[in-house]
Motif scaffolding. Sequence first.
Motif, PDB file in Angstrom:
ATOM      1  N   THR A 168       4.646  20.669  -2.092  1.00  0.00           N
ATOM      2  CA  THR A 168       4.904  21.582  -3.215  1.00  0.00           C
ATOM      3  C   THR A 168       4.888  23.021  -2.713  1.00  0.00           C
ATOM      4  O   THR A 168       4.310  23.324  -1.667  1.00  0.00           O
ATOM      5  N   SER A 169       5.503  23.933  -3.493  1.00  0.00           N
ATOM      6  CA  SER A 169       5.537  25.325  -3.034  1.00  0.00           C
ATOM      7  C   SER A 169       4.141  25.927  -2.991  1.00  0.00           C
ATOM      8  O   SER A 169       3.874  26.806  -2.186  1.00  0.00           O
ATOM      9  N   VAL A 170       3.236  25.416  -3.838  1.00  0.00           N
ATOM     10  CA  VAL A 170       1.858  25.928  -3.815  1.00  0.00           C
ATOM     11  C   VAL A 170       1.177  25.552  -2.488  1.00  0.00           C
ATOM     12  O   VAL A 170       0.594  26.400  -1.815  1.00  0.00           O
ATOM     13  N   LYS A 200      -0.022  28.001   0.530  1.00  0.00           N
ATOM     14  CA  LYS A 200      -1.429  28.017   0.946  1.00  0.00           C
ATOM     15  C   LYS A 200      -1.561  27.680   2.426  1.00  0.00           C
ATOM     16  O   LYS A 200      -2.407  28.221   3.136  1.00  0.00           O
ATOM     17  N   GLU A 201      -0.726  26.767   2.894  1.00  0.00           N
ATOM     18  CA  GLU A 201      -0.882  26.248   4.257  1.00  0.00           C
ATOM     19  C   GLU A 201       0.176  26.776   5.222  1.00  0.00           C
ATOM     20  O   GLU A 201       0.408  26.172   6.267  1.00  0.00           O
ATOM     21  N   LEU A 202       0.823  27.876   4.871  1.00  0.00           N
ATOM     22  CA  LEU A 202       1.956  28.334   5.679  1.00  0.00           C
ATOM     23  C   LEU A 202       1.573  28.562   7.140  1.00  0.00           C
ATOM     24  O   LEU A 202       2.273  28.130   8.057  1.00  0.00           O
ATOM     25  N   HIS A 240      11.219  14.741   6.539  1.00  0.00           N
ATOM     26  CA  HIS A 240      11.239  13.811   5.430  1.00  0.00           C
ATOM     27  C   HIS A 240      12.004  14.440   4.273  1.00  0.00           C
ATOM     28  O   HIS A 240      12.016  15.658   4.130  1.00  0.00           O
ATOM     29  N   GLU A 241      12.629  13.617   3.488  1.00  0.00           N
ATOM     30  CA  GLU A 241      13.406  14.100   2.356  1.00  0.00           C
ATOM     31  C   GLU A 241      12.922  13.413   1.096  1.00  0.00           C
ATOM     32  O   GLU A 241      12.742  12.201   1.100  1.00  0.00           O
ATOM     33  N   ALA A 242      12.697  14.154   0.041  1.00  0.00           N
ATOM     34  CA  ALA A 242      12.296  13.543  -1.240  1.00  0.00           C
ATOM     35  C   ALA A 242      12.469  14.558  -2.349  1.00  0.00           C
ATOM     36  O   ALA A 242      12.425  15.765  -2.109  1.00  0.00           O
ATOM     37  N   GLY A 243      12.650  14.051  -3.544  1.00  0.00           N
ATOM     38  CA  GLY A 243      12.724  14.931  -4.709  1.00  0.00           C
ATOM     39  C   GLY A 243      13.784  16.007  -4.583  1.00  0.00           C
ATOM     40  O   GLY A 243      13.638  17.096  -5.112  1.00  0.00           O
ATOM     41  N   ILE A 282       0.842  -1.191   0.000  1.00  0.00           N
ATOM     42  CA  ILE A 282       0.000   0.000   0.000  1.00  0.00           C
ATOM     43  C   ILE A 282       0.880   1.245   0.000  1.00  0.00           C
ATOM     44  O   ILE A 282       1.594   1.497   0.959  1.00  0.00           O
ATOM     45  N   PRO A 283       0.862   2.001  -1.091  1.00  0.00           N
ATOM     46  CA  PRO A 283       1.686   3.207  -1.116  1.00  0.00           C
ATOM     47  C   PRO A 283       1.141   4.246  -0.141  1.00  0.00           C
ATOM     48  O   PRO A 283      -0.040   4.247   0.179  1.00  0.00           O
ATOM     49  N   ARG A 284       2.039   5.143   0.342  1.00  0.00           N
ATOM     50  CA  ARG A 284       1.570   6.193   1.231  1.00  0.00           C
ATOM     51  C   ARG A 284       0.801   7.233   0.422  1.00  0.00           C
ATOM     52  O   ARG A 284       1.252   7.709  -0.599  1.00  0.00           O
ATOM     53  N   LEU A 285      -0.382   7.550   0.895  1.00  0.00           N
ATOM     54  CA  LEU A 285      -1.204   8.563   0.250  1.00  0.00           C
ATOM     55  C   LEU A 285      -1.421   9.686   1.255  1.00  0.00           C
ATOM     56  O   LEU A 285      -1.139   9.541   2.420  1.00  0.00           O
ATOM     57  N   GLY A 286      -1.935  10.794   0.782  1.00  0.00           N
ATOM     58  CA  GLY A 286      -2.339  11.833   1.715  1.00  0.00           C
ATOM     59  C   GLY A 286      -1.355  12.974   1.791  1.00  0.00           C
ATOM     60  O   GLY A 286      -0.412  13.075   1.006  1.00  0.00           O
ATOM     61  N   HIS A 287      -1.577  13.823   2.757  1.00  0.00           N
ATOM     62  CA  HIS A 287      -0.809  15.054   2.926  1.00  0.00           C
ATOM     63  C   HIS A 287       0.655  14.728   3.226  1.00  0.00           C
ATOM     64  O   HIS A 287       0.937  13.838   4.027  1.00  0.00           O
ATOM     65  N   PRO A 288       1.580  15.460   2.582  1.00  0.00           N
ATOM     66  CA  PRO A 288       2.992  15.121   2.805  1.00  0.00           C
ATOM     67  C   PRO A 288       3.493  15.443   4.208  1.00  0.00           C
ATOM     68  O   PRO A 288       4.524  14.923   4.623  1.00  0.00           O
ATOM     69  N   LEU A 289       2.788  16.289   4.937  1.00  0.00           N
ATOM     70  CA  LEU A 289       3.248  16.669   6.279  1.00  0.00           C
ATOM     71  C   LEU A 289       2.346  16.123   7.373  1.00  0.00           C
ATOM     72  O   LEU A 289       2.820  15.492   8.323  1.00  0.00           O
ATOM     73  N   LEU A 290       1.045  16.373   7.233  1.00  0.00           N
ATOM     74  CA  LEU A 290       0.124  16.038   8.316  1.00  0.00           C
ATOM     75  C   LEU A 290       0.010  14.524   8.451  1.00  0.00           C
ATOM     76  O   LEU A 290      -0.169  13.820   7.465  1.00  0.00           O
ATOM     77  N   ALA A 291       0.083  14.041   9.660  1.00  0.00           N
ATOM     78  CA  ALA A 291      -0.090  12.615   9.972  1.00  0.00           C
ATOM     79  C   ALA A 291       1.006  11.754   9.363  1.00  0.00           C
ATOM     80  O   ALA A 291       0.866  10.538   9.274  1.00  0.00           O
TER      81      ALA A 291
END
Lengths: 381, 463
Positions: B340-342, B346-348, B448-451, A122-131
């Motif tokens: 993403t920067s967008v 938006k969520e700053l 986290h680190e990516a891209g 199952i790939p991780r989905l969702g917000h990159p920061l929250l949770a």
Amino acid sequence: MKDQVAVIGVGCTKFGDRFERSYEELITDAAFDAYADAGIDSSEIEAAYLGTYLPGAGGGKAAVSLGDALRLYDRPITRVENYCATGTDAFRNGCLAVAAGVADVVLVLGAEKLKDRGGRGIPRLGHPLLARGNTAPGLFALAANRYMHTFGLGRETLAKVAVKNHHNGALNDKAHLRMEVTAEQVLKAPIIAWPFGLFDCCPTTDGAAAAIICRADPARRYKKDPVFVKGVGLAVTTGRPYFDPTFDYLGFRSTQAAARQAYAMAGVGPRDIDFAEVHDCFTWTEISNTEDLGFCAKGEGGRLVEEGRTALDGDIPVNPSGGLKSFGHPIGASGVRMIYECVTQLRGEAGARQVKQAELGLAHNVGGPGAVSCVVVLGRG
Amino acid sequence: MAGITRIATYVPRRRLDRTVIGQTWGTRVAPGRRAVAGLDEDALTMAVDATLACLDGADPAHFDALYFASTSAPYLEKQVASVVATATDLPRATAVADFGGSVRAGVTALRAAIDAVRAGSVRSALVVAADARLAEPESELEPLLGDGAAAIAVGTDGVIAELVSAASVAEEFTYFWRTDTQRAVQVAEPRFGASYGYARDVAEAVGAALRKAELPPARVARLALGAPDERSAADAAKRAGCDPGRQLVPSLAAEVGMLGSPEPLALLGRALETAAPGDFLVVAGYGEGADALVFRATDALPAARPRALDLARALPVASYGRFLKARGFVPAETAGEVVTSVVEWKELAQDVRLHGSRCEACGLVQYPQTRICIGCRARDRLVDHKLGKRGTVFTFTIDNLAPVAEHPLPMAVIDLEGGGRLYLQVADAADGEVKIGTAVELTFRRLHEAGGNRNYFWKARPA
């Protein structure tokens, strides 16, 4: 909708590490199993519903994964995805189509090929920061720890769910994990996400299951003892329960609401249910589900399993199939597989795992955790 | 009167016993431990931690400048001061600057901030120095360096130490360096450097600053001298005409290591823990010359004394492998996406300033920011609400499955003081420390680190 829709055929592949079968082949096996059971061929299917969380490679996130597998073209096929309630919700949508009169014979098929995807599938989905850092066991563990803290439950009680469901699954030749386990094995297994050890968790599984449904009045033309859909319910609550300051983490409101809907439609109560296939993704989940479905009061679910009342020979057998715990959990397939089990039990064809006096059965999925739940009540005659 | 109004030091909880390094390489090492920034920490995150500790609940809107100093900033291009200012919720109208180049940057930034306040171009400023300098494995620097940060608030109201004089020395001297392609700090012949590139320059700057203040060296109460090693500060003090035994603030080398740019500021903080009003305090940083500042403790100090630096609470880094992992020598998780920067823009307020919402209809504080109240369903009655940074664990798990570099990973649902509920990774927890009811505080971490980029976000840690 009560008694307007009948199940005239069910099919299910062997669940497990199905490395030798592709996603489309699993679909084909399950569908033709159900066609044979109903005594029809694919030309009679007027519409289809595919329940799948992750379609087969190259299939795209559409219904074509089912259409291409079965060469089922030029008619409506809809893909349903609703977390772990995907399978039962696909079934529910199929029932709505039949009850609405837009299609007389409908195929509902759930399929998943998690082992094609490496890791846990199952790939991780969702917000990159929250949770970030959440996992399926970790999310359910949040609820389990709060529940166990509140009601004073220990891991020993959770282990009893695993022992029971492995026992049932060992009797089922289509189950993924066909071995008995002892409470000691469960308790000593490596910890996945506290309080869940390896044997508190369902496996990552490949599999597919199918059901053929039709309008109630012609159902006996196909099957002399069709099973009827008594009630369905679906409820969505927040997909971010961990941010909800009003959430007590002691159970799932979505299950309670979906059960209320299904019982009301069926005109029955939880005490009328003879057996249930409930979403035991983790051992604690089954305990909480039995409460949310009304089989006992909140906080009493541990005692229900401790006293053997949910065992095959108990007064409310839960997961006679072995459940997700032993049968396996190919996400979108699980709900349809539960329908398969309920129908098999109601027909009295479950062999060594047959429950007594199977008149009314219940299937339940919960995903999210708690974000979405689906309940289906099925009965004879 | 311009000077220091607040001061705080942040030292990561993780400590590596130097004997672990000695045993790994079969070398003799100095006794003691070094502070180790976790894999989720860097100069940016430690700067946020130190700044929050320095603010200690003070209104960030009071500040209109933030200077960040480091030689180990996590970005070569992308300003860190503005990230620190945003994460600590300073206003948009804040003057920001990054100082770097050598480890004297911390003192240089402090001098620049006080000069700006004295010139009237800013009202009050925050200066934060942070370093997590990487040493080559098996190098002499490896056991010596330590990680940490220090922050100082500068202004004209509530000054606990006023600036009396300042002096600088600037001259090319190759001692420590890191080219734009090197990851680890390089060092020239250390004994020659300590003598000619450090002690000589520091003594000269301190001497010049004392002369400007018309202060004989014996009148100095405490000398806070950043240093390249445990011994050389005493040499610099002697050359400046001072008595190291009586006047030098003891080195942090044995407990945390050589901190780099925050070190003189952290030592100044230690001096202010015990200084008396009227005491003269000297702080100096080195690197291609030196900066020295002379302060006089004010009558306001006893009532606004900085908290004593707590070094007792430490988590041992269990092995050399764990140390390498913490310092980023082992590939980390790179799955998934970077914000993403967008979305970041938006969520700053929500993600970086950590603002949630409060419902004007029912009063419920909630997170993340949405349009409809989760308590009463009122639409568009949710107003921006800054969340508290302390709370209690409502429930938790200890996860061994999450795709992160270090297991187990404690995850916790946290009820915040002042309302709101968050679900966060828990950093720096000892075994068994995270449970229902555990008091936690929030810390800004590298998530986290990516891209090719990094996500920074909040975590909890046991308070």
